[in-house]
Motif scaffolding. Structure first.
Motif, PDB file in Angstrom:
ATOM      1  N   MET A 108      16.435   0.984 -46.690  1.00  0.00           N
ATOM      2  CA  MET A 108      14.857   0.522 -46.556  1.00  0.00           C
ATOM      3  C   MET A 108      14.731  -1.056 -46.384  1.00  0.00           C
ATOM      4  O   MET A 108      13.646  -1.448 -46.602  1.00  0.00           O
ATOM      5  N   ARG A 109      16.050  -1.563 -46.407  1.00  0.00           N
ATOM      6  CA  ARG A 109      15.532  -3.294 -46.315  1.00  0.00           C
ATOM      7  C   ARG A 109      14.843  -3.878 -45.219  1.00  0.00           C
ATOM      8  O   ARG A 109      14.090  -4.846 -45.604  1.00  0.00           O
ATOM      9  N   MET A 110      15.031  -3.441 -44.110  1.00  0.00           N
ATOM     10  CA  MET A 110      14.162  -3.870 -43.174  1.00  0.00           C
ATOM     11  C   MET A 110      13.046  -3.164 -42.807  1.00  0.00           C
ATOM     12  O   MET A 110      12.468  -3.459 -41.770  1.00  0.00           O
ATOM     13  N   PRO A 146      19.369  -7.756 -50.790  1.00  0.00           N
ATOM     14  CA  PRO A 146      20.100  -7.701 -49.318  1.00  0.00           C
ATOM     15  C   PRO A 146      21.541  -7.261 -49.764  1.00  0.00           C
ATOM     16  O   PRO A 146      22.064  -7.320 -50.957  1.00  0.00           O
ATOM     17  N   ASN A 147      22.402  -7.137 -48.662  1.00  0.00           N
ATOM     18  CA  ASN A 147      23.878  -6.793 -48.598  1.00  0.00           C
ATOM     19  C   ASN A 147      24.608  -8.183 -49.431  1.00  0.00           C
ATOM     20  O   ASN A 147      24.297  -9.235 -49.291  1.00  0.00           O
ATOM     21  N   CYS A 148      25.569  -7.727 -49.786  1.00  0.00           N
ATOM     22  CA  CYS A 148      26.328  -8.734 -50.761  1.00  0.00           C
ATOM     23  C   CYS A 148      26.656 -10.098 -50.211  1.00  0.00           C
ATOM     24  O   CYS A 148      26.534 -11.125 -50.839  1.00  0.00           O
ATOM     25  N   SER A 149      27.394  -9.837 -48.785  1.00  0.00           N
ATOM     26  CA  SER A 149      27.604 -11.264 -48.213  1.00  0.00           C
ATOM     27  C   SER A 149      26.280 -12.072 -47.829  1.00  0.00           C
ATOM     28  O   SER A 149      26.647 -13.328 -48.000  1.00  0.00           O
ATOM     29  N   MET A 174      35.510 -12.851 -45.845  1.00  0.00           N
ATOM     30  CA  MET A 174      36.646 -12.437 -46.437  1.00  0.00           C
ATOM     31  C   MET A 174      36.311 -11.640 -47.775  1.00  0.00           C
ATOM     32  O   MET A 174      36.250 -12.229 -48.627  1.00  0.00           O
ATOM     33  N   GLN A 175      36.148 -10.304 -47.575  1.00  0.00           N
ATOM     34  CA  GLN A 175      35.506  -9.504 -48.470  1.00  0.00           C
ATOM     35  C   GLN A 175      36.372  -8.742 -49.219  1.00  0.00           C
ATOM     36  O   GLN A 175      37.414  -8.031 -48.839  1.00  0.00           O
ATOM     37  N   ALA A 176      36.076  -8.820 -50.598  1.00  0.00           N
ATOM     38  CA  ALA A 176      36.836  -7.912 -51.620  1.00  0.00           C
ATOM     39  C   ALA A 176      36.694  -6.514 -51.331  1.00  0.00           C
ATOM     40  O   ALA A 176      35.799  -5.846 -50.783  1.00  0.00           O
ATOM     41  N   SER A 178      36.379  -4.099 -53.574  1.00  0.00           N
ATOM     42  CA  SER A 178      35.245  -3.385 -54.331  1.00  0.00           C
ATOM     43  C   SER A 178      33.877  -3.234 -53.598  1.00  0.00           C
ATOM     44  O   SER A 178      33.250  -2.356 -53.950  1.00  0.00           O
ATOM     45  N   GLY A 179      33.722  -3.896 -52.314  1.00  0.00           N
ATOM     46  CA  GLY A 179      32.506  -3.809 -51.496  1.00  0.00           C
ATOM     47  C   GLY A 179      32.586  -2.613 -50.893  1.00  0.00           C
ATOM     48  O   GLY A 179      31.630  -1.997 -50.545  1.00  0.00           O
ATOM     49  N   ALA A 180      33.981  -1.973 -50.755  1.00  0.00           N
ATOM     50  CA  ALA A 180      34.007  -0.732 -50.094  1.00  0.00           C
ATOM     51  C   ALA A 180      33.911   0.346 -50.912  1.00  0.00           C
ATOM     52  O   ALA A 180      33.917   1.510 -50.298  1.00  0.00           O
ATOM     53  N   GLY A 200      28.839  -2.168 -39.832  1.00  0.00           N
ATOM     54  CA  GLY A 200      27.428  -2.414 -39.993  1.00  0.00           C
ATOM     55  C   GLY A 200      27.311  -3.637 -40.716  1.00  0.00           C
ATOM     56  O   GLY A 200      26.301  -4.252 -40.828  1.00  0.00           O
ATOM     57  N   GLU A 201      28.412  -4.409 -41.266  1.00  0.00           N
ATOM     58  CA  GLU A 201      28.254  -5.398 -42.105  1.00  0.00           C
ATOM     59  C   GLU A 201      27.727  -6.877 -41.253  1.00  0.00           C
ATOM     60  O   GLU A 201      26.856  -7.390 -41.594  1.00  0.00           O
ATOM     61  N   GLU A 202      28.076  -6.795 -40.202  1.00  0.00           N
ATOM     62  CA  GLU A 202      27.879  -8.051 -39.014  1.00  0.00           C
ATOM     63  C   GLU A 202      26.505  -8.092 -38.920  1.00  0.00           C
ATOM     64  O   GLU A 202      25.862  -9.075 -39.088  1.00  0.00           O
ATOM     65  N   GLU A 203      26.003  -6.827 -38.526  1.00  0.00           N
ATOM     66  CA  GLU A 203      24.667  -6.687 -38.071  1.00  0.00           C
ATOM     67  C   GLU A 203      23.563  -6.918 -39.286  1.00  0.00           C
ATOM     68  O   GLU A 203      22.748  -7.681 -39.143  1.00  0.00           O
ATOM     69  N   LYS A 204      23.977  -6.344 -40.349  1.00  0.00           N
ATOM     70  CA  LYS A 204      23.154  -6.557 -41.438  1.00  0.00           C
ATOM     71  C   LYS A 204      23.281  -8.165 -42.036  1.00  0.00           C
ATOM     72  O   LYS A 204      22.245  -8.637 -42.170  1.00  0.00           O
ATOM     73  N   MET A 205      24.241  -8.858 -41.976  1.00  0.00           N
ATOM     74  CA  MET A 205      24.139 -10.069 -42.303  1.00  0.00           C
ATOM     75  C   MET A 205      23.550 -11.063 -41.285  1.00  0.00           C
ATOM     76  O   MET A 205      22.567 -12.082 -41.866  1.00  0.00           O
ATOM     77  N   HIS A 233      35.411  -9.388 -42.581  1.00  0.00           N
ATOM     78  CA  HIS A 233      36.764  -8.765 -42.530  1.00  0.00           C
ATOM     79  C   HIS A 233      37.162  -8.328 -44.099  1.00  0.00           C
ATOM     80  O   HIS A 233      36.497  -9.091 -44.978  1.00  0.00           O
ATOM     81  N   ARG A 234      37.982  -7.257 -44.461  1.00  0.00           N
ATOM     82  CA  ARG A 234      38.218  -6.816 -45.629  1.00  0.00           C
ATOM     83  C   ARG A 234      39.594  -7.512 -45.974  1.00  0.00           C
ATOM     84  O   ARG A 234      40.375  -7.505 -45.073  1.00  0.00           O
ATOM     85  N   VAL A 235      39.685  -8.072 -47.149  1.00  0.00           N
ATOM     86  CA  VAL A 235      40.947  -8.773 -47.464  1.00  0.00           C
ATOM     87  C   VAL A 235      41.474  -8.088 -48.956  1.00  0.00           C
ATOM     88  O   VAL A 235      40.568  -7.694 -49.711  1.00  0.00           O
ATOM     89  N   GLY A 240      34.665 -10.488 -55.279  1.00  0.00           N
ATOM     90  CA  GLY A 240      34.371 -11.535 -55.019  1.00  0.00           C
ATOM     91  C   GLY A 240      34.613 -11.936 -53.606  1.00  0.00           C
ATOM     92  O   GLY A 240      35.558 -11.864 -52.924  1.00  0.00           O
ATOM     93  N   HIS A 241      33.507 -12.097 -52.638  1.00  0.00           N
ATOM     94  CA  HIS A 241      33.558 -12.254 -51.149  1.00  0.00           C
ATOM     95  C   HIS A 241      33.730 -13.557 -50.961  1.00  0.00           C
ATOM     96  O   HIS A 241      33.062 -14.427 -51.739  1.00  0.00           O
ATOM     97  N   THR A 242      34.702 -13.992 -50.180  1.00  0.00           N
ATOM     98  CA  THR A 242      34.735 -15.380 -49.669  1.00  0.00           C
ATOM     99  C   THR A 242      34.101 -15.555 -48.083  1.00  0.00           C
ATOM    100  O   THR A 242      34.260 -14.474 -47.417  1.00  0.00           O
TER     101      THR A 242
END
Ligand code: 11C
Length: 349
Positions: A108-110, A146-149, A174-176, A178-180, A200-205, A233-235, A240-242
């Motif tokens: 519902m964010r947008m 919002p989304n975590c990143s 560079m996403q952790a 736990s986000g998935a 969907g992550e890039e579009e959300k950011m 990207h997932r690392v 903790g997302h970098t």
């Protein structure tokens, strides 16, 4: 004490909600909802607990209820939602008829009249609530985070946006794991590897960041006027997302001034002294080897973003770059919804 419920209580973010709410000075966990598979069981029997701390004593014996507003205790005022997006889209409006829904879901964010809020960034978006209740004939309402990143990025961008003219931004994450929602053994599958796509992550950011930094024209959001391109990207990091952030301004700016602007940034939660508000939303480090997820994700209980390597970009005019770390399931998810609820509790309930 305000009685609260948690939807999606057995999941990764649901557990984070429980951990953060267990000793909360204003909120008391009164209901835990999950799938019908878990309903009827004691919470401790319904879930495998993945948090580092022990499961709080106060929730062990709570009987899990079905995710259906009819089963929710009417004394509950705020319902925290960590439901998957498609399910959230169906049931959150049902809960909003009677409850305040503080949602971490993306569904519902947008949407029109639904505030997407980071309290340090755009608390004024809560003004949409009146229209939301009126247009839907609801006694409750939905507020989203919002989304975590996006949260970590936007916290660091807000002071820049307010003090300089941004032309464009590139961000590479560079996403952790736990986000998935991976936990335990499945998360190990990514060791010695990297996943170059997060659906969907890039579009959300790209959309949420401009929305959050935008302004309100009546109840319409006018997004911030710069371009932003994200690559996500997932690392193999647990929490903790970098993010590597590249910013181009309209004109040259002094690097020390940018650092000071970020470090001095404070918002409404700090002014109001909200329980979960970090004293300093953005911490600026000078050491070349910071920030790192393991060392920096828990800054101010996991509620601050840590910035480092803030330097001039030698390759482009009027540009600088930096690296940030933010805790994805605390500041990026459960802690974000709780901070929204603290603000609502202070200003609206
Ligand atoms: C990830 N950011 O790390 C995602 C998880 O929009 O709330 C959360 C997705 C969202 O994969």
């Amino acid at each position: 004490m305000v009685k609260v419920g948690v939807l999606g209580a057995t999941g990764m973010v649901g557990q984070r909600f429980i951990q953060l709410l267990a000793d909360h000075p204003d909120f008391e966990i009164a209901a835990l909802a999950a799938s019908s598979r878990s309903a009827g069981k004691k919470y401790e029997d319904a879930t495998t607990w993945y948090m580092n701390d022990e499961m709080p004593e106060s929730v062990r014996d709570i009987k899990v209820i079905e995710t259906d507003p009819a089963h929710m205790d009417k004394d509950v005022e705020i319902v925290f939602s960590s439901l998957p997006a498609d399910f959230a889209a169906k049931v959150e409006p049902e809960y909003a008829k009677d409850f305040v829904v503080a949602s971490n879901a993306s569904a519902m964010r947008m949407k029109k009249d639904i505030p997407l809020v980071i309290p340090e960034v755009n608390p004024q978006f809560l003004d949409m609530i009146e229209a939301q209740q009126k247009n839907n004939n609801w006694d409750g309402f939905i507020v989203t985070n919002p989304n975590c990143s996006t949260i970590a990025l936007t916290l660091t961008l807000k002071p820049i946006y307010d003090n300089f003219n941004i032309n464009r931004i590139y961000v590479s994450t560079m996403q952790a794991v736990s986000g998935a929602g991976y936990n335990g053994v499945p998360s190990m599958a990514i060791l010695d590897n990297l996943v170059p796509y997060i659906g969907g992550e890039e579009e959300k950011m790209e959309s949420e960041t401009l929305h959050l930094l935008g302004s309100l024209d009546g109840d319409e959001v006018v997004p911030a006027n710069f371009s932003l391109s994200a690559s996500c990207h997932r690392v193999p990091v647990i929490d903790g997302h970098t993010e590597a952030v590249f910013v181009e301004l309209d004109e040259e700016a002094d690097i020390d001034k940018i650092k000071k602007t970020m470090a001095d940034f404070r918002g409404l939660p700090q002014e109001l002294g909200l329980h979960s508000a970090p004293e300093q939303p953005v911490i600026v480090k000078e050491e070349d080897d910071r920030p790192q997820p393991r060392m920096d994700r828990m800054a101010y209980g996991g509620m601050a973003a840590t910035v480092g390597r803030l330097r001039k970009d030698q390759a482009f005019d009027n540009s600088f770059k930096y690296v940030l770390v933010g805790h994805n399931t605390i500041r990026g998810a459960a802690g974000a919804s709780i901070l929204n609820a603290e603000l609502i509790n202070k200003q609206i309930l």
